[in-house]
Each structure stands twice: as structure tokens, then as C-alpha cells.
Design a protein around this motif. Structure first.
Motif, PDB file in Angstrom:
ATOM      1  N   ALA A   1       0.832  -1.205   0.000  1.00 48.32           N
ATOM      2  CA  ALA A   1       0.000   0.000   0.000  1.00 48.32           C
ATOM      3  C   ALA A   1       0.868   1.258   0.000  1.00 48.32           C
ATOM      4  O   ALA A   1       0.698   2.140  -0.848  1.00 48.32           O
ATOM      5  CB  ALA A   1      -0.927  -0.006   1.206  1.00 48.32           C
ATOM      6  N   PHE A   2       1.807   1.327   0.945  1.00 48.75           N
ATOM      7  CA  PHE A   2       2.617   2.540   0.995  1.00 48.75           C
ATOM      8  C   PHE A   2       3.579   2.609  -0.187  1.00 48.75           C
ATOM      9  O   PHE A   2       3.724   3.653  -0.822  1.00 48.75           O
ATOM     10  CB  PHE A   2       3.409   2.637   2.306  1.00 48.75           C
TER      11      PHE A   2
ATOM     12  N   GLY B   1       1.703   3.629  -3.226  1.00 50.64           N
ATOM     13  CA  GLY B   1       1.220   5.003  -3.098  1.00 50.64           C
ATOM     14  C   GLY B   1       2.362   5.997  -3.257  1.00 50.64           C
ATOM     15  O   GLY B   1       2.234   7.015  -3.946  1.00 50.64           O
ATOM     16  N   PHE B   2       3.495   5.687  -2.644  1.00 43.99           N
ATOM     17  CA  PHE B   2       4.651   6.586  -2.726  1.00 43.99           C
ATOM     18  C   PHE B   2       5.197   6.670  -4.147  1.00 43.99           C
ATOM     19  O   PHE B   2       5.712   7.703  -4.567  1.00 43.99           O
ATOM     20  CB  PHE B   2       5.747   6.099  -1.758  1.00 43.99           C
TER      21      PHE B   2
ATOM     22  N   ALA C   1       3.749   7.195  -6.667  1.00 41.98           N
ATOM     23  CA  ALA C   1       3.087   8.261  -7.432  1.00 41.98           C
ATOM     24  C   ALA C   1       3.916   9.547  -7.479  1.00 41.98           C
ATOM     25  O   ALA C   1       3.631  10.429  -8.287  1.00 41.98           O
ATOM     26  CB  ALA C   1       1.697   8.537  -6.865  1.00 41.98           C
ATOM     27  N   VAL C   2       4.942   9.656  -6.628  1.00 45.15           N
ATOM     28  CA  VAL C   2       5.869  10.790  -6.739  1.00 45.15           C
ATOM     29  C   VAL C   2       6.439  10.856  -8.153  1.00 45.15           C
ATOM     30  O   VAL C   2       6.662  11.925  -8.713  1.00 45.15           O
ATOM     31  CB  VAL C   2       7.016  10.635  -5.694  1.00 45.15           C
TER      32      VAL C   2
ATOM     33  N   MET D   1      10.238  -1.328  -0.726  1.00 47.68           N
ATOM     34  CA  MET D   1       9.828   0.072  -0.821  1.00 47.68           C
ATOM     35  C   MET D   1      10.443   0.728  -2.058  1.00 47.68           C
ATOM     36  O   MET D   1       9.825   1.542  -2.736  1.00 47.68           O
ATOM     37  CB  MET D   1      10.249   0.827   0.442  1.00 47.68           C
ATOM     38  N   LEU D   2      11.715   0.368  -2.329  1.00 43.69           N
ATOM     39  CA  LEU D   2      12.390   0.929  -3.501  1.00 43.69           C
ATOM     40  C   LEU D   2      11.909   0.279  -4.796  1.00 43.69           C
ATOM     41  O   LEU D   2      11.828   0.926  -5.842  1.00 43.69           O
ATOM     42  CB  LEU D   2      13.910   0.727  -3.368  1.00 43.69           C
TER      43      LEU D   2
ATOM     44  N   MET E   1      -1.901  11.738  -9.418  1.00 42.25           N
ATOM     45  CA  MET E   1      -0.905  11.619  -8.352  1.00 42.25           C
ATOM     46  C   MET E   1      -1.546  11.861  -6.983  1.00 42.25           C
ATOM     47  O   MET E   1      -1.324  11.086  -6.045  1.00 42.25           O
ATOM     48  CB  MET E   1       0.229  12.623  -8.567  1.00 42.25           C
TER      49      MET E   1
ATOM     50  N   PRO F   1      -2.488   7.707  -3.394  1.00 45.45           N
ATOM     51  CA  PRO F   1      -2.354   7.091  -2.060  1.00 45.45           C
ATOM     52  C   PRO F   1      -3.688   6.640  -1.475  1.00 45.45           C
ATOM     53  O   PRO F   1      -3.743   5.672  -0.715  1.00 45.45           O
ATOM     54  CB  PRO F   1      -1.748   8.213  -1.203  1.00 45.45           C
TER      55      PRO F   1
ATOM     56  N   THR G   1      -4.615   3.259  -3.138  1.00 44.69           N
ATOM     57  CA  THR G   1      -3.759   2.140  -2.680  1.00 44.69           C
ATOM     58  C   THR G   1      -4.087   1.782  -1.234  1.00 44.69           C
ATOM     59  O   THR G   1      -4.070   0.609  -0.862  1.00 44.69           O
ATOM     60  CB  THR G   1      -2.254   2.484  -2.799  1.00 44.69           C
TER      61      THR G   1
END
Lengths: 477, 68
Positions: free
Chosen positions: A78-79, A82-83, A85-86, A242-243, A272, A276, A279
Motif C-alpha cells: 500500500a505505501f 502510493g509513494f 506516485a511521486v 519500498m524501492l 498523483m 495514495p 492504494t
């Protein structure tokens, strides 16, 4: 079960109708067929990006992984997504601008043109095609699993995969990007509504939402925390995931071309901002149902957990509701597969047919060739699905995501670094993919990943090689 | 308000949010938080909320003006 099938068949017919409607509105040009004439507005683009990004993995592989590993999977999915989208700003906006200025239709067109290299263009395309086709096959695998579950085995796995492929093929063939985007809106809404409904129904069947979670805490405490089941989540694996999404997701060609297809920057900006939220909402359902699956079907092994979501729905939902809920799973896999089909076809048409096979071919000829490729690719994806069935999770994380993440340094360099050279990019992709192959096939010891997933050392190598090789070779004009 | 138009403000904000996603301080927690859900779920949802608000500010004050 009959009612479930009626609901499901109605859903498929609606998708076909949207495909036909899109065909009526189309202009019969490659730009219209592959990019809807760059006319996709904010809400349609948002749903299209989301529905395209969330695949069979969201419903099946993700629920299966949560079954094995636990609630923590929600964090990275989820995170992490969502992230990601940067990147809509620093990659998506730039792609949209350049696409509009230069008329790019495929990702390799932009890379090849920016770096002045047809070889690089072909190489970039080859990587995207090689790593997208297996992913396309997983959508057919998901369709086979889900339709078998929905019909209690009446439709075989092979039959299910074939039916889903055929429906997707028809509406992509007729509707192109416009059909893709419009069906994505329907599929995005269906996904959200059905997964929320599924959580409600399954938790009710288990004796209540809080009760189900409490039972998990008592009987499977390792699923409540990290490292989770099987000691999966070390800190370094967590950081790697995360990456992974941020590096890999923007490199999916089906997401890339959606930035080209945007009507304006506002459409990308709106997508964008909303990302979040979707997600956060959408990923919660599969993880809850996947973890709860341990209460009802303990002890599943191998690829068994990949079927936990349809198994739980079939166990607790009445037949009519099961049909409706499973439509959400089909929406997830079909909305990804249709986009992959179209973008793969566009690359074969523009980057192979139009450059190597029939240089100077007319737009009309490429429009027809694009449709022929759609048919060929759909059948290829189905063939792969029929001959090789693995756990979806394994296929995705081991090949597609890291394989595409290798393209990230080249993309950033092509967009932002004027000192980058074609030799830098070619070396980066070649050595990056070789490094990944080394990790995947065991030629390079795991110790060299220092506890991270291969995406971390592979990305570092790809970026490093790009910088060094660019500085050592002649600057482009 | 000038701060909200500065690109370094967003570089710092997004970097901080990413670092906060590596929540080592609740790593081994097994006790349920709300509705029987573990901390990792609640924490992730809260962080997504912060990310959403950051995106709104970014879109409202920076992306439109392209910063300075």
C-alpha cells in the motif's frame, strides 16, 4: 452458481460493449488506436493508471503472499505503491510534455530519439517486451484460477484462461487505448466495490471483523508482526520492496504510455494526488482475506495460497455475491492484461515493424499491423499460461519488476542528464540485466546482495555503469 | 506560504515520509491496535494519509507554479 455465472457473463458483455463503443468513436490512426489521440482526462486517467497498475497479483498473488507472510505485506504494497506516485511528477509530466512535442507513441521511441540511437531503442524495447510478456501470461493464469473457482471446476483452468484472453482480445482489438481507458474506469470501480464487499462478507462469516483479527493474533501470532511468516521481512528486504515499486512501476510500458495519452498536466497531477487513497483502500482487502484464510484453510502450500481469495469468497458468500465479487478479481487482471497487450503491440508495430521490417510504412499500414500484433501477443500470452503455471508472486518478483527496474537509470538520464551518452545507456542496460541474471541463476552468490533483494545491487550497478560509461564516451550533440 | 512553493521543502518532505515507512520502532510488535488489527496496518494507513496531504500541497502550491 447459475446466478453467479449470469452476473459474471453480464460483466464480460458490458466490457465488450465498451470496446465496440470505443471502436465507433475511434479515428483509425495509430495515434488514436494506441493513445486515444492524447485525450484522456483526469478521472479516466486516474482510474486507468490505477486499474492498469493493480493486476491479478493484487487479488491472487497478494492475498496468497499475505496468507504466508502476514499483515505486514500491506505496508510494502500500500505505501510502496502510493509513494511511487511521486514519479508521476518527475517522470510522468516530462514524458507527457515530450510525447506531445515530438509525437512519441512508444517508450523506446523517446529513449532512442533522445539518445540518438536506434540500437538503444531496440534494446530498450526488447527489455520491455521480454519482461512484460511473462507478466501478461500471469493475467491469463489468474483468469484460469478464478474461473475454475467461480464455476466449481465446471470450467477448467485452461478453458478459463482461454475465455478471459478472448474477451480481452476482442475489446482491445476494437477499442484500442480508448477502449482500454474506458473499461479501466468500470474495472477500477468494480475492484473497489467488490473488495470492500468481500471483506464485509468474509468477516461476517468468520464471526466479525475484530473477532477474526483476534483469532489470528491468538493462533498465528507470527502473521501479526515482522519478520512475519517464514521470517520473510528483514529490514533490508523491507527497504528493498519500498524501492522496488518506485523504480519498477514507472518502467512498465503500459503505465508509461498512459502519460503520453493524458490530455494535459492536470490529468497527471490529479492522478498523483488520488493515488495514495486508492492504494490505501484497495490493498487492505486482499491482505485481510489472505491472512484470515489461515483460519478457514490452514496449511496450504506451494501455489495453493494464490487461490485463497476465491476460496474464501466461495466459502462465505452466497452464490450471487460470489459471482459479483469475483468480477472484481477479473477486473484487476483484465485491466492490466488489456493494457499490456496494447502497449506490446504498439512497440512491435512502431519500434520493430516501422523501423526494421517496413521502414517508411504508412500510418494506415501500421494501424493494421498493430491489430495483427494484438492477436499474436494475446495467443502467445495464453500459450505461456497453459504450459507453465507457477505461483504468481514468484514470477512477478523474480523477473518482471527487477528486470524493468534496470531501465530506470537510463530513463532518468534520457530525461534529465545531458551528459548521458548512448554508450552509457546501452552499457547500463546490458550490464544491469546481466547482473540480474547472475543473481537469478545463482552465478553471483547471494552474499553480494548484502541482504537486500537483487533490485538494490542491480540498480546501483546499472546507475554506476551509466555514469562511468557516459563520462568516458563522447558527449551527444 | 513561500515555503510551500520551494522544491527543497518537498524533497525533504517526501524523503522524510519515505524514511518513516521503515518503522523499526514497531518492528516486533504483536499486540493489536484497533479492531484487532496490528500496528503495521494502522501506521501504514496514517502514513498514506500524510502522503495524500503532502501531494495535495505539492499539486496546489508547487506543480502549478513549477516552483521558483
Amino acid at each position: 452458481m447459475d446466478i453467479a455465472l449470469v452476473i459474471f457473463c453480464s460483466y464480460l458483455l458490458l466490457l465488450l460493449a465498451i470496446g465496440v463503443y470505443s471502436h465507433i468513436k475511434s479515428k483509425r490512426t495509430t495515434e488514436d488506436y494506441f493513445l486515444a489521440s492524447r485525450s484522456i482526462g483526469p478521472l479516466v486517467l486516474f482510474f486507468s493508471l490505477a486499474a492498469t497498475n493493480f493486476s491479478a497479483f493484487t487479488f491472487f498473488g497478494f492475498a496468497g503472499a499475505s496468507y504466508k507472510i502476514g499483515f505486514a505485506y500491506y505496508g510494502i504494497m500500500a505505501f510502496g505503491t502510493g509513494f511511487m506516485a511521486v514519479s508521476f511528477y518527475f517522470i510522468g509530466r516530462k514524458l507527457w510534455k515530450l510525447g506531445k512535442q515530438k509525437g512519441y507513441i512508444t517508450p523506446p521511441e523517446l529513449i532512442g530519439d533522445r539518445m540518438g540511437s536506434t540500437t538503444l531503442r531496440l534494446m530498450f524495447m526488447a527489455v520491455m517486451v521480454v519482461f512484460t510478456i511473462p507478466y501478461l501470461a500471469t493475467q491469463a493464469v489468474g483468469g484460469g484460477i478464478a474461473l475454475t473457482q467461480l464455476t466449481n471446476g465446471l470450467v477448467s483452468y485452461e478453458g478459463g484462461a482461454a475465455i478471459i484472453t478472448l474477451v480481452i482480445l476482442v475489446y482491445v482489438l476494437f477499442g484500442g487505448m480508448r477502449g482500454d481507458a474506458y473499461t479501466d474506469v468500470l474495472q477500477g470501480i468494480v475492484m473497489l466495490v467488490t473488495i470492500i464487499s468481500a471483506v464485509g462478507i468474509v468477516s461476517w462469516g468468520l464471526g466479525g471483523f475484530t473477532f477474526a483479527n483476534t483469532q489470528i493474533a491468538e493462533r498465528f501470532p507470527d502473521l501479526m508482526t515482522r519478520p512475519g511468516g517464514g521470517g520473510f521481512f528483514t529490514v533490508k528486504v523491507w527497504i528493498s520492496y519500498m524501492l522496488l515499486w518506485t523504480l519498477a512501476d514507472p518502467m512498465f510500458p503500459q503505465l508509461w504510455t498512459r502519460f503520453y495519452a493524458a490530455r494535459d498536466e492536470k490529468a497527471i497531477r490529479t492522478s498523483m494526488v488520488l493515488y495514495p487513497i486508492v492504494t490505501m483502500a484497495l490493498f487492505l482487502g486482499p491482505v485481510l482475506i489472505g491472512v484470515w484464510g489461515n483460519l478457514t484453510f490452514p496449511g496450504l502450500i506451494g501455489s495453493g495460497p494464490d487461490s485463497i481469495l476465491p476460496m474464501m469468497v466461495a466459502e462465505y458468500a452466497p452464490a450471487w455475491a460470489a459471482g459479483a465479487i469475483m468480477a472484481g478479481a477479473f477486473a484487476a487482471l483484465m485491466s492490466t492484461a488489456d493494457s499490456q497487450l496494447l502497449v506490446l503491440s504498439s512497440m512491435l508495430t512502431r519500434d520493430v515493424y516501422g523501423v526494421w521490417l517496413r521502414k517508411g510504412s504508412s500510418d494506415r499500414e501500421q494501424y493494421i499491423a498493430g491489430k495483427v500484433f494484438v492477436v499474436g501477443l494475446a495467443l502467445s500470452g495464453l500459450a505461456i499460461a497453459l504450459f507453465r503455471v507457477e505461483a504468481i508472486f514468484d514470477i512477478l518478483t523474480r523477473t518482471t519488476f527487477t528486470g524493468l527496474a534496470v531501465l530506470f537509470p537510463t530513463t532518468i538520464a534520457a530525461l534529465y542528464w545531458k551528459r548521458a551518452t548512448k554508450w552509457g545507456c546501452i552499457s547500463s542496460i546490458a550490464i544491469g540485466e546481466l547482473t540480474y541474471a547472475g543473481f537469478y541463476f545463482g552465478w553471483i552468490p547471494d552474499a553480494f546482495s548484502f541482504g537486500f533483494l537483487p533490485v538494490v545491487p542491480v540498480s546501483v550497478v546499472a546507475a554506476g555503469v551509466l555514469i562511468i560509461a557516459s563520462l568516458l564516451t563522447k558527449r551527444r550533440d | 506560504m513561500e515555503l510551500l512553493r520551494n522544491k527543497w521543502f518537498y524533497v525533504a518532505t517526501f524523503s522524510l515520509i519515505f524514511i518513516l515507512s521503515i518503522d523499526l520502532w514497531t518492528w516486533g510488535s504483536t499486540s493489536p491496535a484497533f479492531f484487532g488489527l496490528p500496528h503495521v496496518i494502522i501506521y501504514t494507513m496514517a502514513l498514506e494519509g500524510v502522503l495524500f496531504i503532502s501531494f495535495i500541497l505539492f499539486a496546489r502550491y508547487f506543480w502549478t507554479t513549477e516552483g521558483k
